[in-house]
Design an enzyme around this catalytic site. Structure first.
Site, PDB file in Angstrom:
ATOM      1  N   GLU A   1      -1.916   4.229  -3.588  1.00  0.00           N
ATOM      2  CA  GLU A   1      -0.727   4.093  -3.621  1.00  0.00           C
ATOM      3  C   GLU A   1      -0.399   3.111  -2.407  1.00  0.00           C
ATOM      4  OE1 GLU A   1       3.693   4.516  -2.189  1.00  0.00           O
ATOM      5  OE2 GLU A   1       1.836   5.313  -1.410  1.00  0.00           O
TER       6      GLU A   1
ATOM      7  N   ARG B   1      12.545   1.225  -6.336  1.00  0.00           N
ATOM      8  CA  ARG B   1      11.571   1.313  -5.069  1.00  0.00           C
ATOM      9  C   ARG B   1      10.123   1.097  -5.821  1.00  0.00           C
ATOM     10  NH1 ARG B   1      11.488   4.998  -1.241  1.00  0.00           N
ATOM     11  NH2 ARG B   1       9.639   5.538  -0.242  1.00  0.00           N
TER      12      ARG B   1
ATOM     13  N   CYS C   1      -0.037   1.369   4.841  1.00  0.00           N
ATOM     14  CA  CYS C   1      -0.074  -0.235   5.079  1.00  0.00           C
ATOM     15  C   CYS C   1      -0.203  -0.826   6.046  1.00  0.00           C
ATOM     16  CB  CYS C   1       1.119  -0.799   4.042  1.00  0.00           C
ATOM     17  SG  CYS C   1       1.001  -2.601   3.870  1.00  0.00           S
TER      18      CYS C   1
ATOM     19  N   ARG D   1       6.313   0.048  -6.078  1.00  0.00           N
ATOM     20  CA  ARG D   1       4.940   0.531  -5.493  1.00  0.00           C
ATOM     21  C   ARG D   1       3.815  -0.111  -6.288  1.00  0.00           C
ATOM     22  NH1 ARG D   1       8.054   0.947  -1.768  1.00  0.00           N
ATOM     23  NH2 ARG D   1       8.391   2.432  -0.322  1.00  0.00           N
TER      24      ARG D   1
END
Length: 443
Positions: free
Chosen positions: A189, A233, A142, A235
């Site tokens: 992802e 978490r 990212c 995503r």
């Protein structure tokens, strides 16, 4: 040198591809100096060492023979979490790219039977050299999307190219491979904040590139790994199909949150902790039934973390350590975990400082079973698990993607969509706009 000694050296040389001399010495009950002398052929290992080396090199359990139903490539592969998920539903990996040498070591230790090389920097790979595949997988980094310089074009309503919007990003490399290879499907992802980065403009660039410019039908969903493991978490998962399908996120079966808690991933101190050939007593001492004391915080570090939490609490901030008990759900494990372990500290009871998770517990927290080999130092392992994906999440996604991938035999459509632009110009003989941009941005 007799045949038996030659065999010992063959196994030793192979083992040193996956283990450091220190790790190998620990597992063989020897010392680094001895391993070094063996490797340098200064002294000869005892013949029986070959049996121990063979065990270290064998994968856990029987090697399953399975027919693969589709082919995929693994980009920004990390330690192979997404790959494991797609192999479980019948996929075969035909190309891998990962630039980090330590991650490569872990990847190689867990996928030893690959018939293809492990490629490094994907920006240096020609898309035409990548094998044909049905699915592209990419947990791309990212990095901020640069849209500087296009605001004037936007204001004037002028069209501007994909290359101007994504300069300096690795998403570009995903796009150029999709453009050239045209796989039936892809899965990308990234962190949840990708959707809100730069007020949503970054994600809009990605969406338009995939759907409008490359022609894929995309489906996006934020998934919390807490459905599968005791870790909060979130995503974003972006799934795309070359042709229209009946894919729908309602097909995704998510177990209720809280089904698993921290106690399910911790080393067991009641005598039931399984022996792991690759770990030995590195993380857990089976003789004493206790986690290695090095994972317990020092008094100085524990006091620092407590003071830090108090200081920020007084300012009204939420910063501080995350103390977990048997029934807790952990915070998101990050790549900085090696620094102080503050986001997930295991409560060890009154009178004893809390401890970090061991790398083996981190692997379990990412949904990886104990057959997963950890051939790197604790610091590297913490970074790798913090950057990895929770494998069961992607296994669940792979299961609902698979019927849409194997519904028909894969047929490349490069000629249909890219061979000609209608004006007699062969696009396959001309530089792609993505490739042109890469050359400009690197120079």
């Amino acid at each position: 040198m007799n045949t038996r000694q030659e065999l010992v050296h063959q196994y030793l040389d192979e083992a040193l591809k996956y283990y450091s001399k220190a790790e190998l010495a620990n597992r063989l009950g020897s010392d680094q100096g001895t391993i070094r002398r063996w490797a340098a052929r200064e002294t000869e290992p005892k013949p029986y060492v070959v049996d121990s080396l063979k065990q270290l090199l064998l994968p856990f359990g029987p090697q399953e023979k399975r027919e693969t139903e589709f082919r995929f490539i693994d980009l920004f592969a990390g330690i192979g979490g997404i790959r494991k998920a797609f192999e479980r539903v019948g996929g075969e990996c035909v190309f891998t790219s990962e630039w980090d040498t330590y991650a490569q070591k872990t990847y190689a230790a867990n996928f030893r039977h690959d018939s293809h090389a492990l490629n490094g920097d994907i920006t240096q790979v020609n898309a035409f050299d990548i094998p044909d595949h049905d699915v592209l997988l990419a947990g791309f980094p990212c990095q901020p999307f640069s849209i500087a310089g296009v605001s004037k074009k936007n204001a004037l309503g002028r069209a501007h190219g994909f290359e101007d919007e994504t300069q300096g990003t690795l998403f570009f490399d995903v796009a150029r491979i999709l453009q050239v290879k045209r796989p039936r499907a892809f899965l990308l992802e990234n962190v949840k904040n990708l959707m809100s980065h730069d007020k949503g403009r970054t994600f809009d660039v990605i969406r338009r590139t995939l759907s409008e410019e490359l022609g894929y039908h995309i489906h996006c969903k934020i998934i919390d790994a807490q459905h599968f493991v005791p870790q909060h978490r979130e995503r974003i998962v972006i799934v795309g199909f070359r042709e229209p399908t009946d894919f729908n996120w309602d097909l995704l079966a998510l177990p209720p949150k809280g089904n698993t808690t921290i106690k399910d991933i911790l080393h067991k101190t009641d005598g039931t902790e399984p022996w792991n050939e690759h770990d030995g007593n590195k993380y857990f001492d089976h003789e004493t039934g206790q986690v290695n004391p090095k994972y317990t915080l020092t008094p100085k570090l524990w006091q620092y973390l407590q003071n830090y939490a108090v200081k920020h609490r007084e300012k009204g901030n939420g910063f501080g350590f995350g103390l977990v008990g048997p029934n807790s759900i952990a915070r998101t494990l990050s790549a900085r975990y090696y620094k102080d372990g503050s986001e997930v500290l295991v409560d060890q009871g009154v009178g004893k400082n809390p401890r970090r998770l061991t790398p083996r517990e981190c692997a379990r927290l990412m949904g990886l079973d104990d057959s997963f080999v950890i051939p790197v130092s604790d610091t590297r392992a913490y970074k790798q698990f913090g950057n990895s994906v929770v494998m069961p999440v992607f296994h669940a996604v792979a299961e609902i993607m698979k019927p849409r991938i194997v519904a028909e035999q894969f047929e490349p459509v490069i000629k249909d969509m890219w061979e000609s632009n209608g004006s007699g110009v062969d696009l396959l003989e001309s530089p792609s706009p993505y490739q042109t941009h890469r050359k400009e941005s690197v120079s």
